[in-house]
Design a protein around this motif. Structure first.
Motif, PDB file in Angstrom:
ATOM      1  N   MET A   1       0.779  -1.181  -0.062  1.00 52.32           N
ATOM      2  CA  MET A   1       0.033  -0.151  -0.153  1.00 52.32           C
ATOM      3  C   MET A   1       0.663   1.250   0.089  1.00 52.32           C
ATOM      4  SD  MET A   1      -2.555   1.325   3.049  1.00 52.32           S
ATOM      5  CE  MET A   1      -2.358   2.755   3.866  1.00 52.32           C
ATOM      6  N   THR A   2       0.433   2.182  -0.819  1.00 49.51           N
ATOM      7  CA  THR A   2       1.414   3.334  -0.842  1.00 49.51           C
ATOM      8  C   THR A   2       0.886   4.207   0.463  1.00 49.51           C
ATOM      9  OG1 THR A   2       1.362   3.629  -3.262  1.00 49.51           O
ATOM     10  CG2 THR A   2       1.797   5.669  -2.154  1.00 49.51           C
ATOM     11  N   PRO A   3       1.835   4.927   1.239  1.00 51.57           N
ATOM     12  CA  PRO A   3       1.547   5.595   2.267  1.00 51.57           C
ATOM     13  C   PRO A   3       0.578   6.743   2.016  1.00 51.57           C
ATOM     14  CG  PRO A   3       4.021   5.128   2.142  1.00 51.57           C
ATOM     15  CD  PRO A   3       3.352   4.805   0.923  1.00 51.57           C
ATOM     16  N   ILE A   4      -0.456   7.279   2.808  1.00 50.17           N
ATOM     17  CA  ILE A   4      -1.392   8.059   2.879  1.00 50.17           C
ATOM     18  C   ILE A   4      -0.563   9.551   2.737  1.00 50.17           C
ATOM     19  CG2 ILE A   4      -3.384   9.274   3.653  1.00 50.17           C
ATOM     20  CD1 ILE A   4      -4.041   6.585   2.415  1.00 50.17           C
ATOM     21  N   ARG A   5      -0.903  10.556   1.829  1.00 50.22           N
ATOM     22  CA  ARG A   5      -0.269  11.776   1.721  1.00 50.22           C
ATOM     23  C   ARG A   5      -1.387  12.800   2.152  1.00 50.22           C
ATOM     24  NH1 ARG A   5       1.969  12.552  -3.199  1.00 50.22           N
ATOM     25  NH2 ARG A   5       3.967  12.155  -2.515  1.00 50.22           N
ATOM     26  N   TYR A   6      -1.247  13.471   3.125  1.00 51.99           N
ATOM     27  CA  TYR A   6      -2.310  14.565   3.434  1.00 51.99           C
ATOM     28  C   TYR A   6      -1.656  15.837   3.191  1.00 51.99           C
ATOM     29  CZ  TYR A   6      -3.537  11.076   6.868  1.00 51.99           C
ATOM     30  OH  TYR A   6      -4.128   9.721   7.572  1.00 51.99           O
ATOM     31  N   GLY A   7      -2.635  16.724   2.889  1.00 47.71           N
ATOM     32  CA  GLY A   7      -2.129  18.074   2.169  1.00 47.71           C
ATOM     33  C   GLY A   7      -3.008  19.145   2.911  1.00 47.71           C
ATOM     34  N   ILE A   8      -2.296  20.106   3.530  1.00 50.22           N
ATOM     35  CA  ILE A   8      -2.902  21.118   4.256  1.00 50.22           C
ATOM     36  C   ILE A   8      -2.844  22.452   3.693  1.00 50.22           C
ATOM     37  CG2 ILE A   8      -2.698  22.321   6.485  1.00 50.22           C
ATOM     38  CD1 ILE A   8      -1.767  19.828   7.693  1.00 50.22           C
ATOM     39  N   LEU A   9      -3.789  23.018   3.209  1.00 51.93           N
ATOM     40  CA  LEU A   9      -3.728  24.397   2.703  1.00 51.93           C
ATOM     41  C   LEU A   9      -3.441  25.490   3.463  1.00 51.93           C
ATOM     42  CD1 LEU A   9      -4.326  25.820  -0.234  1.00 51.93           C
ATOM     43  CD2 LEU A   9      -6.643  26.292   0.588  1.00 51.93           C
ATOM     44  N   PHE A  26      -0.798  14.195  11.870  1.00 52.58           N
ATOM     45  CA  PHE A  26      -0.344  13.513  10.513  1.00 52.58           C
ATOM     46  C   PHE A  26       1.153  13.181  10.667  1.00 52.58           C
ATOM     47  CE2 PHE A  26      -3.748  16.041   8.242  1.00 52.58           C
ATOM     48  CZ  PHE A  26      -4.646  15.377   8.846  1.00 52.58           C
ATOM     49  N   SER A  27       2.039  14.050  11.115  1.00 50.08           N
ATOM     50  CA  SER A  27       3.350  13.687  11.337  1.00 50.08           C
ATOM     51  C   SER A  27       3.876  12.754  12.220  1.00 50.08           C
ATOM     52  CB  SER A  27       4.175  15.087  11.748  1.00 50.08           C
ATOM     53  OG  SER A  27       3.847  15.787  12.808  1.00 50.08           O
ATOM     54  N   VAL A  28       3.087  12.832  13.449  1.00 46.63           N
ATOM     55  CA  VAL A  28       3.412  11.467  14.392  1.00 46.63           C
ATOM     56  C   VAL A  28       2.837  10.592  13.645  1.00 46.63           C
ATOM     57  CG1 VAL A  28       2.765  10.879  16.778  1.00 46.63           C
ATOM     58  CG2 VAL A  28       3.072  13.357  16.412  1.00 46.63           C
ATOM     59  N   ALA A  29       1.797  10.391  13.156  1.00 41.69           N
ATOM     60  CA  ALA A  29       1.247   9.206  12.505  1.00 41.69           C
ATOM     61  C   ALA A  29       2.434   8.411  11.481  1.00 41.69           C
ATOM     62  CB  ALA A  29      -0.031   9.318  11.706  1.00 41.69           C
ATOM     63  N   ALA A  30       3.116   9.543  10.806  1.00 44.92           N
ATOM     64  CA  ALA A  30       4.116   8.994   9.878  1.00 44.92           C
ATOM     65  C   ALA A  30       5.179   8.523  10.659  1.00 44.92           C
ATOM     66  CB  ALA A  30       4.433  10.256   9.002  1.00 44.92           C
ATOM     67  N   ARG A  31       5.583   9.181  11.611  1.00 50.04           N
ATOM     68  CA  ARG A  31       6.680   8.702  12.581  1.00 50.04           C
ATOM     69  C   ARG A  31       6.745   7.271  13.000  1.00 50.04           C
ATOM     70  NH1 ARG A  31       7.322  13.002  15.930  1.00 50.04           N
ATOM     71  NH2 ARG A  31       6.558  11.810  17.865  1.00 50.04           N
ATOM     72  N   LEU A  32       5.371   7.082  13.391  1.00 47.08           N
ATOM     73  CA  LEU A  32       5.206   5.952  14.047  1.00 47.08           C
ATOM     74  C   LEU A  32       4.735   4.804  12.926  1.00 47.08           C
ATOM     75  CD1 LEU A  32       2.468   6.976  17.154  1.00 47.08           C
ATOM     76  CD2 LEU A  32       5.109   6.547  17.048  1.00 47.08           C
ATOM     77  N   ALA A  38       2.493   9.071   4.940  1.00 44.31           N
ATOM     78  CA  ALA A  38       3.453   9.810   4.232  1.00 44.31           C
ATOM     79  C   ALA A  38       3.723  11.130   5.027  1.00 44.31           C
ATOM     80  CB  ALA A  38       3.329   9.989   2.737  1.00 44.31           C
ATOM     81  N   GLY A  39       2.740  11.555   5.853  1.00 44.32           N
ATOM     82  CA  GLY A  39       2.795  12.685   6.393  1.00 44.32           C
ATOM     83  C   GLY A  39       2.069  13.813   5.679  1.00 44.32           C
ATOM     84  N   ALA A  40       2.476  14.983   6.100  1.00 43.92           N
ATOM     85  CA  ALA A  40       1.700  16.103   5.657  1.00 43.92           C
ATOM     86  C   ALA A  40       2.478  17.177   4.676  1.00 43.92           C
ATOM     87  CB  ALA A  40       0.771  17.009   6.625  1.00 43.92           C
TER      88      ALA A  40
END
Length: 199
Positions: A1-9, A26-32, A38-40
């Motif tokens: 599965m490709t990691p989920i990428r979040y975007g914040i405007l 999102f960044s803590v989720a990416a670290r864990l 994939a983070g934000a």
């Protein structure tokens, strides 16, 4: 599965916690769990600018602009003072075009931007308690709910004000992995409030 990428405007006078509460989630989720998240990506609302000034004077270096933003699995639109960007055709058009992302969400007065872009029309939504009456007045086809921390209607999520965006962001992570969202809340030492309305 490709990691989920979040975007914040991001835009000038964005509310700091509206944007960076979810960013932290999102960044803590990416670290864990880097294989899942994939983070934000911080997306500037201005094609020609790379730095925005949030409320309180916080200057933020963005990653990309709306002109070169990558594919996003989740688009999150925070609130703040949205008057200028609501009337920026390029930003509103970009939000409308990116509303095809699998998940679209707003925090606080970001709901006004989703409404201006036609992403929410006759949906159930929420926003900051101070702005609920104004959202209902300006967009009378919306059903503005006053109690939930966040609302989900037809693929679009809206949250109440400021800290409620953290609760929504944790829920968005839980769509990937509920156990991961619980680990993120624990890592952040955050009491996750799950008061919501879902269609």
């Amino acid at each position: 599965m490709t990691p989920i990428r979040y975007g914040i405007l991001l835009f000038d006078d964005v509310e700091v916690l509206d944007a960076f509460g979810p960013f932290e989630v999102f960044s803590v989720a990416a670290r864990l769990s880097p294989t899942d998240v994939a983070g934000a990506v911080l997306v500037s609302a201005y094609p020609e600018w790379s730095t925005i000034t949030a409320r309180g004077g916080l200057r933020v270096q963005t990653d990309v602009s709306i002109a070169d933003a990558p594919h996003l699995d989740v688009l999150l639109v925070p609130g703040g003072v949205t008057d200028r960007v609501e009337h920026d055709d390029a930003v509103v058009s970009w939000i409308a075009a990116r509303s095809s992302a699998p998940v679209v969400a707003s925090v606080c007065t970001g709901a006004f931007l989703l409404a201006a872009a036609g992403v929410v029309t006759d949906h159930r939504v929420t926003t900051h308690w101070e702005d609920q009456a104004e959202l209902a007045r300006r967009f009378p086809d919306l059903t503005v709910l006053t109690e939930p921390r966040w609302v989900h209607d037809r693929g679009v999520y809206t949250s109440a004000g400021i800290s409620a965006g953290i609760d929504l962001a944790l829920h968005l992570v839980s769509l990937v992995d509920d156990a991961l969202a619980l680990r993120v809340a624990r890592q952040m030492d955050y009491h996750w409030q799950k008061v919501h309305a879902v269609d």
